[in-house]
Design a protein around this motif. Sequence first.
Motif, PDB file in Angstrom:
ATOM      1  N   TYR A  63       0.863  -1.148  -0.055  1.00  0.00           N
ATOM      2  CA  TYR A  63       0.078  -0.079   0.059  1.00  0.00           C
ATOM      3  C   TYR A  63       0.903   1.342   0.007  1.00  0.00           C
ATOM      4  O   TYR A  63       0.776   2.260  -0.735  1.00  0.00           O
ATOM      5  CB  TYR A  63      -0.857  -0.058   1.194  1.00  0.00           C
ATOM      6  CG  TYR A  63      -1.934   1.223   1.410  1.00  0.00           C
ATOM      7  CD1 TYR A  63      -2.884   1.280   0.731  1.00  0.00           C
ATOM      8  CD2 TYR A  63      -1.735   2.220   2.525  1.00  0.00           C
ATOM      9  CE1 TYR A  63      -3.662   2.590   0.594  1.00  0.00           C
ATOM     10  CE2 TYR A  63      -2.340   3.217   2.439  1.00  0.00           C
ATOM     11  CZ  TYR A  63      -3.428   3.491   1.769  1.00  0.00           C
ATOM     12  OH  TYR A  63      -4.241   4.621   1.955  1.00  0.00           O
ATOM     13  N   PHE A  88       2.341   1.970  -3.412  1.00  0.00           N
ATOM     14  CA  PHE A  88       1.593   2.501  -4.248  1.00  0.00           C
ATOM     15  C   PHE A  88       1.215   4.089  -3.895  1.00  0.00           C
ATOM     16  O   PHE A  88       1.287   4.794  -5.100  1.00  0.00           O
ATOM     17  CB  PHE A  88       0.150   1.860  -4.086  1.00  0.00           C
ATOM     18  CG  PHE A  88      -1.022   2.344  -4.803  1.00  0.00           C
ATOM     19  CD1 PHE A  88      -1.026   2.277  -6.145  1.00  0.00           C
ATOM     20  CD2 PHE A  88      -2.055   3.343  -4.186  1.00  0.00           C
ATOM     21  CE1 PHE A  88      -2.228   3.040  -6.702  1.00  0.00           C
ATOM     22  CE2 PHE A  88      -2.928   3.748  -4.654  1.00  0.00           C
ATOM     23  CZ  PHE A  88      -3.249   3.668  -6.069  1.00  0.00           C
ATOM     24  N   VAL A  89       1.283   4.354  -2.827  1.00  0.00           N
ATOM     25  CA  VAL A  89       0.903   5.810  -2.198  1.00  0.00           C
ATOM     26  C   VAL A  89       2.140   6.429  -2.729  1.00  0.00           C
ATOM     27  O   VAL A  89       1.842   7.567  -3.372  1.00  0.00           O
ATOM     28  CB  VAL A  89       0.501   5.705  -0.696  1.00  0.00           C
ATOM     29  CG1 VAL A  89       0.669   7.364  -0.495  1.00  0.00           C
ATOM     30  CG2 VAL A  89      -0.651   4.992  -0.521  1.00  0.00           C
ATOM     31  N   LEU A  90       3.294   6.239  -2.460  1.00  0.00           N
ATOM     32  CA  LEU A  90       4.589   6.963  -2.679  1.00  0.00           C
ATOM     33  C   LEU A  90       4.714   7.193  -4.313  1.00  0.00           C
ATOM     34  O   LEU A  90       5.043   8.093  -4.705  1.00  0.00           O
ATOM     35  CB  LEU A  90       5.732   6.224  -2.152  1.00  0.00           C
ATOM     36  CG  LEU A  90       5.760   6.128  -0.564  1.00  0.00           C
ATOM     37  CD1 LEU A  90       6.951   5.511  -0.068  1.00  0.00           C
ATOM     38  CD2 LEU A  90       5.878   7.661  -0.085  1.00  0.00           C
ATOM     39  N   SER A 128       2.177   6.865  -6.393  1.00  0.00           N
ATOM     40  CA  SER A 128       1.363   8.100  -6.811  1.00  0.00           C
ATOM     41  C   SER A 128       1.922   9.356  -6.671  1.00  0.00           C
ATOM     42  O   SER A 128       1.633  10.313  -7.250  1.00  0.00           O
ATOM     43  CB  SER A 128      -0.015   7.538  -6.245  1.00  0.00           C
ATOM     44  OG  SER A 128      -0.520   6.506  -6.435  1.00  0.00           O
ATOM     45  N   ALA A 129       2.708   9.790  -5.416  1.00  0.00           N
ATOM     46  CA  ALA A 129       2.891  11.018  -5.096  1.00  0.00           C
ATOM     47  C   ALA A 129       4.348  11.444  -5.628  1.00  0.00           C
ATOM     48  O   ALA A 129       4.354  12.524  -6.466  1.00  0.00           O
ATOM     49  CB  ALA A 129       3.329  10.925  -3.494  1.00  0.00           C
ATOM     50  N   TYR A 130       5.054  10.339  -6.095  1.00  0.00           N
ATOM     51  CA  TYR A 130       6.629  10.922  -6.655  1.00  0.00           C
ATOM     52  C   TYR A 130       6.544  10.349  -7.814  1.00  0.00           C
ATOM     53  O   TYR A 130       8.022  10.718  -8.377  1.00  0.00           O
ATOM     54  CB  TYR A 130       7.867  10.729  -5.643  1.00  0.00           C
ATOM     55  CG  TYR A 130       7.508  11.337  -4.257  1.00  0.00           C
ATOM     56  CD1 TYR A 130       7.498  12.724  -4.153  1.00  0.00           C
ATOM     57  CD2 TYR A 130       6.843  10.834  -2.963  1.00  0.00           C
ATOM     58  CE1 TYR A 130       7.486  13.450  -3.119  1.00  0.00           C
ATOM     59  CE2 TYR A 130       6.576  11.568  -2.071  1.00  0.00           C
ATOM     60  CZ  TYR A 130       7.270  12.830  -1.719  1.00  0.00           C
ATOM     61  OH  TYR A 130       6.624  13.790  -0.950  1.00  0.00           O
ATOM     62  N   ALA A 171       4.680  10.190 -10.713  1.00  0.00           N
ATOM     63  CA  ALA A 171       3.534  10.445 -11.402  1.00  0.00           C
ATOM     64  C   ALA A 171       3.532   9.841 -12.845  1.00  0.00           C
ATOM     65  O   ALA A 171       2.645   9.455 -13.442  1.00  0.00           O
ATOM     66  CB  ALA A 171       2.838  11.966 -11.358  1.00  0.00           C
ATOM     67  N   MET A 213       3.101   6.279 -13.425  1.00  0.00           N
ATOM     68  CA  MET A 213       1.883   5.837 -12.810  1.00  0.00           C
ATOM     69  C   MET A 213       0.875   6.337 -14.216  1.00  0.00           C
ATOM     70  O   MET A 213      -0.017   5.518 -14.325  1.00  0.00           O
ATOM     71  CB  MET A 213       1.333   6.371 -11.541  1.00  0.00           C
ATOM     72  CG  MET A 213       2.076   5.829 -10.344  1.00  0.00           C
ATOM     73  SD  MET A 213       1.958   4.194 -10.161  1.00  0.00           S
ATOM     74  CE  MET A 213       0.815   4.143  -8.723  1.00  0.00           C
ATOM     75  N   SER A 214       1.208   7.207 -14.911  1.00  0.00           N
ATOM     76  CA  SER A 214       0.473   7.495 -16.065  1.00  0.00           C
ATOM     77  C   SER A 214       0.577   6.723 -17.195  1.00  0.00           C
ATOM     78  O   SER A 214       0.058   7.072 -18.348  1.00  0.00           O
ATOM     79  CB  SER A 214       0.538   9.094 -16.222  1.00  0.00           C
ATOM     80  OG  SER A 214       0.963   9.925 -15.412  1.00  0.00           O
ATOM     81  N   ASN A 234      -4.213   3.266 -17.115  1.00  0.00           N
ATOM     82  CA  ASN A 234      -2.839   3.501 -17.003  1.00  0.00           C
ATOM     83  C   ASN A 234      -2.210   2.708 -15.853  1.00  0.00           C
ATOM     84  O   ASN A 234      -2.913   1.936 -14.922  1.00  0.00           O
ATOM     85  CB  ASN A 234      -2.348   4.885 -16.487  1.00  0.00           C
ATOM     86  CG  ASN A 234      -3.126   5.429 -15.631  1.00  0.00           C
ATOM     87  OD1 ASN A 234      -3.490   4.807 -14.571  1.00  0.00           O
ATOM     88  ND2 ASN A 234      -3.364   6.772 -15.699  1.00  0.00           N
ATOM     89  N   GLY A 289      -1.227   3.473 -12.947  1.00  0.00           N
ATOM     90  CA  GLY A 289      -1.766   3.652 -11.521  1.00  0.00           C
ATOM     91  C   GLY A 289      -3.115   3.207 -11.277  1.00  0.00           C
ATOM     92  O   GLY A 289      -3.332   2.574 -10.238  1.00  0.00           O
ATOM     93  N   LEU A 290      -4.129   3.179 -12.193  1.00  0.00           N
ATOM     94  CA  LEU A 290      -5.453   2.841 -11.977  1.00  0.00           C
ATOM     95  C   LEU A 290      -5.205   1.308 -11.852  1.00  0.00           C
ATOM     96  O   LEU A 290      -6.213   0.694 -11.010  1.00  0.00           O
ATOM     97  CB  LEU A 290      -6.241   3.206 -13.277  1.00  0.00           C
ATOM     98  CG  LEU A 290      -6.654   4.982 -13.253  1.00  0.00           C
ATOM     99  CD1 LEU A 290      -7.376   5.063 -14.310  1.00  0.00           C
ATOM    100  CD2 LEU A 290      -7.462   5.247 -11.858  1.00  0.00           C
ATOM    101  N   GLY A 337      -4.055   0.435  -8.558  1.00  0.00           N
ATOM    102  CA  GLY A 337      -4.906   0.647  -7.533  1.00  0.00           C
ATOM    103  C   GLY A 337      -6.039  -0.282  -7.207  1.00  0.00           C
ATOM    104  O   GLY A 337      -6.500  -0.791  -6.196  1.00  0.00           O
ATOM    105  N   TYR A 373      -7.861  10.686 -10.631  1.00  0.00           N
ATOM    106  CA  TYR A 373      -7.228   9.708 -10.118  1.00  0.00           C
ATOM    107  C   TYR A 373      -6.943  10.005  -8.394  1.00  0.00           C
ATOM    108  O   TYR A 373      -7.232   9.101  -7.532  1.00  0.00           O
ATOM    109  CB  TYR A 373      -5.762   9.760 -10.716  1.00  0.00           C
ATOM    110  CG  TYR A 373      -4.686   8.673 -10.064  1.00  0.00           C
ATOM    111  CD1 TYR A 373      -4.522   7.376 -10.686  1.00  0.00           C
ATOM    112  CD2 TYR A 373      -4.193   9.017  -8.872  1.00  0.00           C
ATOM    113  CE1 TYR A 373      -3.651   6.584 -10.485  1.00  0.00           C
ATOM    114  CE2 TYR A 373      -3.196   7.842  -8.410  1.00  0.00           C
ATOM    115  CZ  TYR A 373      -3.158   6.648  -9.048  1.00  0.00           C
ATOM    116  OH  TYR A 373      -2.139   5.845  -8.482  1.00  0.00           O
ATOM    117  N   ILE A 433      -9.389   3.012  -2.500  1.00  0.00           N
ATOM    118  CA  ILE A 433      -8.478   2.192  -1.990  1.00  0.00           C
ATOM    119  C   ILE A 433      -8.153   2.137  -0.577  1.00  0.00           C
ATOM    120  O   ILE A 433      -7.928   0.991  -0.218  1.00  0.00           O
ATOM    121  CB  ILE A 433      -7.093   2.437  -2.976  1.00  0.00           C
ATOM    122  CG1 ILE A 433      -7.480   2.128  -4.329  1.00  0.00           C
ATOM    123  CG2 ILE A 433      -5.922   1.211  -2.625  1.00  0.00           C
ATOM    124  CD1 ILE A 433      -6.294   2.766  -5.194  1.00  0.00           C
TER     125      ILE A 433
END
Lengths: 136, 525
Positions: free
Chosen positions: A67, A70-72, A74-76, A78, A81-82, A90, A92-93, A96, B75, B82
Motif C-alpha cells: 500500500y 502505491f501511495v509513494l 502516486s505521489a512521487y 506520477a 503511474m500515467s 494506466n 496507476g489505476l 489501485g 485519480y 483504495i
Amino acid sequence: MTKALPSVSRPATPGFATFDETPHSLLIDGDGEPDFGAIQTSDDFLDLKRRVKRFILPATLAFLAWYVTFVLLSAYAADFMSTPLFGTVNVGLTMGFLQIVTTIIITMAYARYSKRKLDPQVDKVRALVETDEELA
Amino acid sequence: MTGANTAINLSVFGIFVLLTLYIVYRASTRNVSASDYYAAGSSFTGTQNGIALSGDFLSAASFLGISGAIAVNGYDGFMYSIGWVVAWLIGLMLISERLRNTGRFTMGDVMAFRMRQRPVRAAAANATLVISLFYMIAQMAGAGGLMALLLDVHSKVGQAIIIAVVGIVMVLYVLVGGMKGTTWVQIIKAVLLLLTVSLLTIFLIGKFGFDFSSILDRATQRSPLGEAVLSPGVKYGASDLSKIDFISLALALVLGTASLPHVLMRFYTVPNAREARKSVVWATWMMAIFYSCTLVIGFGAMALVGTDKITSAPGGENSAAPLLAFQVGGTVLLGIVCAVAFATILAVVAGLTLTASASFAHDVYANVIKHGEADPRDEVKVARITAVCVGVLAIVGGIAANGQNVAFLVALAFALAASANLPTLLYSLFWKRFNTRGTLWSIYGGLTSCVLLIVFSPAISGSKSSVFPDVDFALFPLSNPGIVSIPLSFLAGFLGTVIGGEKADPDKQAEMEVRGLTGIGSGLR
C-alpha cells in the motif's frame, strides 16, 4: 463465564490425588476460574501464539508495504503511474485496482488459515479449562 | 428540475423513510436491557453483521463523497476507495476477534481491560465522542447537500433548515430502535446501496460497450483538466507540501478505519470471535465490490454529466452520483438514488449516535460516575439523553460544514481515530509492558494533537474551500494531520509507558492475552 463451583475432580486436600483428575485441571484456580498465568505459559497456548504470529505478521507487513509503495509512487512517480497499459487505463489505476484484489486474496487466505490452523488450536487451549468445568 | 419532479422525488423518499421507521419500531419492541440497546443482545449472525458492518461503514462519504471526488479530481479521488478497502485487513487480522473476546459494549472496555478503569474509560469515551461527532458533522453536511439537490434549494438558510430536520429524524431512529433497529436499517441499506451501485455500474459499462477504457476516454474530454485526471497529482501534485498531504490522507484512511468507534462497536453484536471474523470477511467483499464500482461511477459522472455541471450544482462535488442517476434514468432513478443515499446517511448517523451515547452512558456514567453500579435502566436513559445532545451538536456542525466534500471531512474523523485509538488498541493488545500512563498519553496525545492540527489547518480557515474562508489562522500547512499526529500518538504511548507510572499488571495482561486469542473467561462460545 459463570463462576463454576470448585470442581468435583479437585482433591479436597493436597496430596490426595484421584484417578479421574486430568493434568489440565491445574489450569483452574481454587475458585474454579481459569488460571490465565498458567494458560499463558502452557505449550498449547504458546503454539497458538506462534501460529497466529506466523500468518498475521508477514501478511500485515506485506500489505502495508504494498500500500505504501502505491501511495509513494502516486505521489512521487506520477509519470510512471500515467503510463498507459490498456487503452486509456494506466499503470496507476491498474495498481489501485490490484490493491483491492490483493485485499480480497489476503482476507480469504486468512479466513482459510484461521479455520485450518487457528480454530482447532483455540479449541485445544479451551479444552484445558473446559474439561474440568463440564465435570463440575 | 420542475415542481412535479420534486414531488416524485419526495414521495419515493417519504415512502422509504416511513418504511424503515416501521421496521425499526418492529425490531425494537423488546429493547429493554443495556445489552439489547448497545449490542442487540449479541444476537446477529456473522453474515448479517457483516452486511450491517458494511452498512455502518459505507457512509455518505463513500457514496456521494468518493464518486464526487473522482468525478472532479479523477485519480486523486480514487485514493479514498483504495485506502478504505485495504484498511479492513487491519480490522480482520489484528482487531476484530480480540476485541470481541475482551470487551462487551464499547472501545473503553478493551482499552481499560488491564489498566486503571476510571481514567482510561473516561479517555476512551472522550475520544469516541470527538471522533463520532466529526464523523456525524460530515454526514449531516452530506445530507444537507443531498436534500438541497433533491428539493432544489439553493439558499444557505434553506439548506440549514433541511439539515436540522434531517438530523432530528435520524436521532429519532436511534431513540426508538437501539442497536437492533439500527442494525436492521443498516442491513437493508447496505443491500440497497450495493444493488443500486452495481446496477448503475453495469449500466454504465454497458452503455460504453463494456469497455472501461472508453469511459475514461470520454471522461477526459468532458473534464477541463483533460488527460491529467487519469494521472495522480490533480489535487495533490502541485507542490512537495501537497504531496505530503496526499500521503497523510492515505495514512489516515488505512489506519483509521479499524479504529473508528462505531466500526469497533459492530464487533460486539455477534455472539463470538469466529462470527466477528466472518463479519469482516463479508464486509470486505462488499467493500471491494462497492469501491470498485465507485471508480466507474465517478468517471461515468465525469463522462456523462461533466465536471463543470457537478461543481456548480447545489451540494457541489457531493451531487455527482445523484446527477449521474438523473442523467441516465430521469427523475425516478434520481429519487431512488437519493432515497438510498439518504438511507445511507441515516444508517450511519444512527450508528454513530448510538456509539457516542453508549460510550458516554457505559464508560462515563456507569463506570466513572457510578463506579460500575448503575441501574441498567438508568444507563439506557442516560444513553438516550446523550444521543439527543450529540445529535444537536452534529446538526450545528453540519450546518457550518455544509458544502464541503463529505469524503474530505470524513477523512479528518479517520485521522482522529487513527491517532487516538489505533496506537492504544495495538499497544494494549500486543505490548506486555503497556500501562495506564501510556494509555492516557497515547489517547490524549493523539486526540489533542490531531484536533489542534485540524483547527489550525487550511481545512478550517485561510483558503477558499475552508469552513471559514474569510479568516486565516491556518498555521499548519497540511489539510489532513495524520502523518504528524499518528506517529506522535505511538510515541506518546511508548514514552508514557517507559518513563514510569505503575507497572503493567501481569495477571491482567495474561488474562487479556489468553482471553483475546481464545475467548476463555469471556463467556462466549
